[in-house]
Design an enzyme around this catalytic site. Structure first.
Site, PDB file in Angstrom:
ATOM      1  N   GLN A 221      -0.624  -9.830 -20.812  1.00 60.32           N
ATOM      2  CA  GLN A 221      -1.933 -10.479 -20.931  1.00 60.32           C
ATOM      3  C   GLN A 221      -2.114 -11.426 -19.741  1.00 60.32           C
ATOM      4  O   GLN A 221      -1.596 -11.141 -18.681  1.00 60.32           O
ATOM      5  CB  GLN A 221      -2.113 -11.198 -22.282  1.00 60.32           C
ATOM      6  CG  GLN A 221      -2.218 -10.239 -23.465  1.00 60.32           C
ATOM      7  CD  GLN A 221      -0.886  -9.643 -23.863  1.00 60.32           C
ATOM      8  OE1 GLN A 221       0.086 -10.348 -24.062  1.00 60.32           O
ATOM      9  NE2 GLN A 221      -0.830  -8.344 -23.960  1.00 60.32           N
TER      10      GLN A 221
ATOM     11  N   ASP B  99      -4.418  -7.042 -16.711  1.00 64.12           N
ATOM     12  CA  ASP B  99      -4.538  -5.816 -15.917  1.00 64.12           C
ATOM     13  C   ASP B  99      -4.677  -6.089 -14.430  1.00 64.12           C
ATOM     14  O   ASP B  99      -5.347  -5.352 -13.720  1.00 64.12           O
ATOM     15  CB  ASP B  99      -5.720  -4.969 -16.420  1.00 64.12           C
ATOM     16  CG  ASP B  99      -5.638  -4.766 -17.919  1.00 64.12           C
ATOM     17  OD1 ASP B  99      -4.567  -4.353 -18.379  1.00 64.12           O
ATOM     18  OD2 ASP B  99      -6.626  -5.058 -18.627  1.00 64.12           O
TER      19      ASP B  99
ATOM     20  N   GLY C  60      -0.275  -3.329 -21.273  1.00 60.98           N
ATOM     21  CA  GLY C  60      -0.218  -2.001 -20.665  1.00 60.98           C
ATOM     22  C   GLY C  60       0.147  -2.145 -19.209  1.00 60.98           C
ATOM     23  O   GLY C  60      -0.625  -2.639 -18.414  1.00 60.98           O
ATOM     24  N   HIS C  61       1.359  -1.770 -18.870  1.00 61.59           N
ATOM     25  CA  HIS C  61       1.779  -1.807 -17.475  1.00 61.59           C
ATOM     26  C   HIS C  61       1.806  -0.386 -16.958  1.00 61.59           C
ATOM     27  O   HIS C  61       2.452   0.466 -17.545  1.00 61.59           O
ATOM     28  CB  HIS C  61       3.215  -2.333 -17.356  1.00 61.59           C
ATOM     29  CG  HIS C  61       3.324  -3.810 -17.548  1.00 61.59           C
ATOM     30  ND1 HIS C  61       2.636  -4.701 -16.783  1.00 61.59           N
ATOM     31  CD2 HIS C  61       4.055  -4.547 -18.404  1.00 61.59           C
ATOM     32  CE1 HIS C  61       2.937  -5.932 -17.169  1.00 61.59           C
ATOM     33  NE2 HIS C  61       3.793  -5.866 -18.161  1.00 61.59           N
TER      34      HIS C  61
ATOM     35  N   LYS D 160       0.432  -6.543 -12.469  1.00 56.13           N
ATOM     36  CA  LYS D 160       1.582  -7.443 -12.334  1.00 56.13           C
ATOM     37  C   LYS D 160       2.831  -6.714 -11.842  1.00 56.13           C
ATOM     38  O   LYS D 160       3.658  -7.284 -11.136  1.00 56.13           O
ATOM     39  CB  LYS D 160       1.854  -8.132 -13.678  1.00 56.13           C
ATOM     40  CG  LYS D 160       0.701  -9.062 -14.084  1.00 56.13           C
ATOM     41  CD  LYS D 160       0.884  -9.682 -15.458  1.00 56.13           C
ATOM     42  CE  LYS D 160       0.278  -8.901 -16.589  1.00 56.13           C
ATOM     43  NZ  LYS D 160      -1.172  -8.954 -16.715  1.00 56.13           N
TER      44      LYS D 160
HETATM   45  P1  IMP Z   1      -5.018  -8.702 -29.026  1.00 57.17           P
HETATM   46  O1  IMP Z   1      -4.034  -9.202 -28.022  1.00 57.17           O
HETATM   47  O2  IMP Z   1      -4.804  -7.263 -29.398  1.00 57.17           O
HETATM   48  O3  IMP Z   1      -5.143  -9.589 -30.219  1.00 57.17           O
HETATM   49  O4  IMP Z   1      -6.458  -8.731 -28.316  1.00 57.17           O
HETATM   50  C1  IMP Z   1      -7.103  -9.948 -27.990  1.00 57.17           C
HETATM   51  C2  IMP Z   1      -7.853  -9.845 -26.673  1.00 57.17           C
HETATM   52  O5  IMP Z   1      -6.919  -9.739 -25.610  1.00 57.17           O
HETATM   53  C3  IMP Z   1      -8.763  -8.618 -26.557  1.00 57.17           C
HETATM   54  O6  IMP Z   1      -9.886  -8.983 -25.799  1.00 57.17           O
HETATM   55  C4  IMP Z   1      -7.916  -7.634 -25.788  1.00 57.17           C
HETATM   56  O7  IMP Z   1      -8.701  -6.693 -25.104  1.00 57.17           O
HETATM   57  C5  IMP Z   1      -7.201  -8.570 -24.839  1.00 57.17           C
HETATM   58  N1  IMP Z   1      -5.907  -8.038 -24.376  1.00 57.17           N
HETATM   59  C6  IMP Z   1      -4.744  -7.986 -25.049  1.00 57.17           C
HETATM   60  N2  IMP Z   1      -3.760  -7.448 -24.310  1.00 57.17           N
HETATM   61  C7  IMP Z   1      -4.302  -7.182 -23.107  1.00 57.17           C
HETATM   62  C8  IMP Z   1      -3.772  -6.645 -21.877  1.00 57.17           C
HETATM   63  O8  IMP Z   1      -2.596  -6.325 -21.722  1.00 57.17           O
HETATM   64  N3  IMP Z   1      -4.656  -6.528 -20.851  1.00 57.17           N
HETATM   65  C9  IMP Z   1      -5.948  -6.912 -20.963  1.00 57.17           C
HETATM   66  N4  IMP Z   1      -6.480  -7.420 -22.075  1.00 57.17           N
HETATM   67  C10 IMP Z   1      -5.673  -7.564 -23.139  1.00 57.17           C
HETATM   68 MG    MG Z   2      -2.629  -3.963 -18.638  1.00 55.40          MG
END
Ligand code: IMP
Ligand code: MG
Length: 427
Positions: free
Chosen positions: A225, A13, A42-43, A16
């Site tokens: 991520q 977040d 989430g963009h 990007k």
């Molecule tokens: P998962 O990717 O759903 O397995 O989540 C694993 C961890 O990555 C959790 O702490 C999520 O909150 C975090 N996470 C996954 N995708 C994002 C993202 O796009 N932004 C921020 N945190 C993320």
């Molecule tokens: Mg995001």
């Protein structure tokens, strides 16, 4: 500049899309490529004052003329893919051309079911996943029982693969988790229902991208991520199940490391994190609440409030190192305009010792306390600034100080969500 990687240098977040916008102003981008993760991302993209969110689709989907690519390293929920596309079309957006790798793994509804059940089972040790089935889909991939996009076009093979995937999983669901078994036929039917619409998009994306690079076209690899959520280099086990670092881009796209020209790390002027796991500069006071509110720190994918803290230069240096960053892009500098004095974490104190680099072990990182240096705030609204020289002296000094301690040159600064609220830092 043919091949550019844009990735998150913190816990996600970072904004990007801002770096992508700035790149697009100087160089038309031919391809925007996702190489890891899935619809957990989430963009937020603001175009002409309108706010759009993408989760699985590359942000390039909103850039006419650019081809969006979902490469082999991504885990693809066809349901999410078409939901997003249809959502954009319903808002009257002209969606760009989209290509999907035949080798990308598929997320079916059972992956999300398993994600949620395992999280519940972990109780207070839960990861705080997005519940989208990302981890279980990658687990199937590594266990060699995954279903790939190409499998959707052969019902017989698809049925065999789904049977193999559900075999052990159903034992677990029924005997350990006390759930109903998932029916193979229902899953096959679900996945087949997307096949016709998907087929024209499917191709060998590695070949496509390498040919584009051969032809001198500009390819932007858009991270999802972030570094600290990387399964190898992040705060394991509180990470996502893929490799969002720069090296993961090559694996996830089938493009060799020698082809990459720039690696841009996007970093917020403070820090946020969603989900569980260690976060040394996290604030539990008024400042934390204020960062959260002024920064609008709410997850785009899950609606969860993000945990907030000050800038962590140890994390920045680590991200510069493990990604080989050629530059940093600093976002949300405008949010800090409310403070008289801005703390920056320059090192950690771990069990009484000062530590300047990311500690080797998870235990040490859990014990890390930030060592702060304080910078004078500018206490004004800088969101209208359109060049680096327009920034108040203290804001310029803050950026230069971060650059000094973060391991890479700061190339751009974001002062608001709009495409025009982006400043290039003079060299
Ligand atoms: P998962 O990717 O759903 O397995 O989540 C694993 C961890 O990555 C959790 O702490 C999520 O909150 C975090 N996470 C996954 N995708 C994002 C993202 O796009 N932004 C921020 N945190 C993320
Ligand atoms: Mg995001």
């Amino acid at each position: 500049m043919p091949a550019i990687v844009v990735l998150g240098a913190q816990w996600g977040d970072e904004g990007k899309g801002k770096a992508t916008d700035l790149l697009a102003t100087t160089d038309p981008i031919d391809y925007v490529v996702r190489t890891s993760g899935g619809h957990n991302a989430g963009h937020t993209i603001v175009v002409n004052g309108e706010k759009y969110a993408t989760h699985l689709l590359p942000s390039g989907i909103l850039t006419p003329g650019a081809t969006s690519v979902i490469a082999n390293g991504v885990v693809v929920s066809p349901e999410a893919l078409f939901r997003e596309l249809d959502g954009l079309v319903a808002r009257g957006v002209e969606v760009a051309d989209l290509k999907v790798s035949a080798n990308a793994h598929v997320i079916a509804s059972y992956h999300a079911t398993i994600d949620k059940v395992t999280e519940r089972f972990l109780g207070k040790n839960q990861i705080g996943t997005t519940g989208r089935g990302i981890g279980p889909a990658y687990a199937d991939k590594i266990n060699r029982v995954g279903v790939r996009i190409a499998d959707l076009f052969d019902e017989k093979i698809l049925t065999q693969k789904v049977e193999a995937a559900l075999d052990v999983r159903n034992h677990l669901l029924t005997k350990v988790y006390n759930r109903r078994a998932i029916e193979v036929d229902a899953v096959v039917e679900e996945l087949l229902s997307y096949a016709d619409r998907l087929q024209p998009m499917v191709c060998d994306t590695s070949l496509l991208l390498n040919r584009a690079l051969d032809a001198g076209q500009t390819v932007l690899f858009e991270g999802a991520q972030a570094t600290m959520l990387d399964v190898d280099h992040g705060t394991y086990p509180f990470v996502t199940s893929s490799n969002p670092v720069a090296g993961g881009v090559c694996v996830g796209a089938g493009v060799g490391p020698t082809r990459i020209d720039r690696v841009v790390g996007v970093i917020k002027a403070y820090t946020t994190r969603v989900g569980s796991g260690p976060f040394p500069t996290e604030l539990f006071d008024e400042d934390g609440v204020q960062l959260q509110q002024l920064g609008g720190e709410i997850g785009v994918s899950t609606g969860r409030t993000r945990r907030c803290g000050w800038y962590d230069a140890v994390v920045a240096r680590y991200a510069s190192r493990v990604n080989g960053l050629t530059e940093l892009f600093l976002t949300k500098l405008d949010i800090l305009g409310a403070w008289e004095r801005i703390p920056v974490c320059v090192a950690y104190e771990i069990d009484g010792q000062r530590v300047d680099e990311m500690p080797m072990t998870q235990t040490e990182f859990h014990h890390a306390k930030p060592v702060y240096e304080f910078f004078d705030g500018w206490q004004s609204d800088i969101s209208g600034c359109r060049s680096f020289d327009d920034l108040p002296d203290n804001a310029q000094a803050y950026v230069r100080a971060l650059e000094e301690m973060s391991g890479a040159k700061i190339w751009g600064v974001g002062v608001g969500p709009g495409r025009e609220q982006t400043l290039v830092v003079p060299g």
